[in-house]
Structures are given as C-alpha cells and as structure tokens.
Design a protein around this motif. Structure first.
Motif, PDB file in Angstrom:
ATOM      1  N   ASP A  98       1.976  -2.975  -2.824  1.00  0.00           N
ATOM      2  CA  ASP A  98       1.862  -1.681  -2.088  1.00  0.00           C
ATOM      3  C   ASP A  98       0.556  -2.064  -0.971  1.00  0.00           C
ATOM      4  O   ASP A  98      -0.079  -3.160  -1.208  1.00  0.00           O
ATOM      5  CB  ASP A  98       0.985  -0.421  -2.879  1.00  0.00           C
ATOM      6  N   ARG A 100      -2.576  -0.120   1.038  1.00  0.00           N
ATOM      7  CA  ARG A 100      -3.131   1.054   1.125  1.00  0.00           C
ATOM      8  C   ARG A 100      -4.298   1.100   2.008  1.00  0.00           C
ATOM      9  O   ARG A 100      -4.817   0.385   2.422  1.00  0.00           O
ATOM     10  CB  ARG A 100      -3.935   1.602  -0.203  1.00  0.00           C
ATOM     11  N   ARG A 101      -4.793   2.257   2.527  1.00  0.00           N
ATOM     12  CA  ARG A 101      -5.831   2.641   3.657  1.00  0.00           C
ATOM     13  C   ARG A 101      -6.874   2.502   2.726  1.00  0.00           C
ATOM     14  O   ARG A 101      -7.029   3.000   1.553  1.00  0.00           O
ATOM     15  CB  ARG A 101      -5.726   3.656   4.369  1.00  0.00           C
ATOM     16  N   GLU A 103     -10.781   4.000   2.950  1.00  0.00           N
ATOM     17  CA  GLU A 103     -11.314   5.101   3.699  1.00  0.00           C
ATOM     18  C   GLU A 103     -13.001   5.148   3.432  1.00  0.00           C
ATOM     19  O   GLU A 103     -13.559   4.578   2.516  1.00  0.00           O
ATOM     20  CB  GLU A 103     -10.897   6.498   2.849  1.00  0.00           C
ATOM     21  N   GLY A 112      -7.716   4.392  -0.333  1.00  0.00           N
ATOM     22  CA  GLY A 112      -7.145   5.800  -0.026  1.00  0.00           C
ATOM     23  C   GLY A 112      -5.695   5.415  -0.172  1.00  0.00           C
ATOM     24  O   GLY A 112      -4.892   4.875  -1.208  1.00  0.00           O
ATOM     25  N   GLU A 113      -4.868   6.404   0.517  1.00  0.00           N
ATOM     26  CA  GLU A 113      -3.448   6.601   0.340  1.00  0.00           C
ATOM     27  C   GLU A 113      -2.650   5.189   0.729  1.00  0.00           C
ATOM     28  O   GLU A 113      -2.939   4.326   1.658  1.00  0.00           O
ATOM     29  CB  GLU A 113      -3.037   7.867   1.186  1.00  0.00           C
ATOM     30  N   SER A 114      -1.325   5.243   0.080  1.00  0.00           N
ATOM     31  CA  SER A 114      -0.492   4.222   0.547  1.00  0.00           C
ATOM     32  C   SER A 114       0.094   4.339   2.048  1.00  0.00           C
ATOM     33  O   SER A 114       0.156   5.470   2.405  1.00  0.00           O
ATOM     34  CB  SER A 114       0.880   4.377  -0.555  1.00  0.00           C
ATOM     35  N   ILE A 115       0.358   3.212   2.597  1.00  0.00           N
ATOM     36  CA  ILE A 115       1.045   3.304   4.128  1.00  0.00           C
ATOM     37  C   ILE A 115       2.568   3.136   3.741  1.00  0.00           C
ATOM     38  O   ILE A 115       3.135   2.912   4.984  1.00  0.00           O
ATOM     39  CB  ILE A 115       0.187   2.477   5.028  1.00  0.00           C
TER      40      ILE A 115
END
Length: 116
Positions: A98, A100-101, A103, A112-115
């Motif tokens: 994965d 991810r960002r 933050e 943070g969330e997956s891109i």
C-alpha cells in the motif's frame, strides 16, 4: 499491523519519478548503501518528526511486505539504540502492499489514508 509490514517514507514529488519503474531507490541509496525503513506506527511517527520535521511538502509512506522483498532486509541497531529494518538493494514494487499519505497533526506526523 501485519507482522511482516515495514515502512519507507518518501516525499511525493520524489515518488512520482519511481512509481512507474520496476523498483524504487531513495535519493541517498548510493551514499547509504541501503533503504532506510521503520516498523510500527508509533516509531514511524517519531522518525518522520525527526527526519521530516521541517518538511512542508506532501509525504508518502510505502507500506512494504518484507516477506515479498526481492532484496535482503537486515535489522540493525541505530545510534538511538533501536533496531531498524534496512533493505539492501532495490525495492521491488510487488513488495509494496500500500501507499499512504503522512499527515501533520499539531506539528507531528502520523500515518494517514491510502492513496491506492
């Protein structure tokens, strides 16, 4: 967190140069001889704050399944006394589970969330 998961941080602008290639190498690979990584969300945040504390751009973290790495990974002690995974060779893209960002919240980095 999966036991075999490790993290490699990379500025988004630098990742853009590597995302379509067969493998990934950081800017300091020639100098260092390995790819720096870390394990665990808490340690990831601490390392991000230390290395990227003043960084204002977008920061990604490559979520790596170390069991799929084509290059050897060695856990080595750093100057802070902790063990860190070091990838001795290029990071093959199929080992990246994965992206991810990172933050910045209240002046501190966190995953943070997956891109993808």
């Amino acid at each position: 967190m999966q036991e075999s998961i490790i993290y490699c941080m990379v500025p988004k602008a630098y990742w853009e140069q590597w995302k379509e290639k067969e493998h990934y190498l950081p800017r300091d690979y020639e100098q260092e001889g390995f790819i720096h990584a870390t394990k665990g969300d808490e340690l990831l945040g601490k390392v991000a704050d230390r290395v990227y504390g003043a960084f204002e751009g977008e920061l990604f973290v490559l979520v790596v399944d170390e069991s799929k790495s084509a290059s050897p990974i060695k856990y080595e002690q750093a100057s802070d006394g902790l063990l860190y995974p070091h990838i001795y060779g290029p990071l093959n893209h199929d080992a990246i589970a994965d992206i991810r960002r990172m933050e910045k919240v209240d002046g501190h980095w966190r995953i943070g969330e997956s891109i993808r």
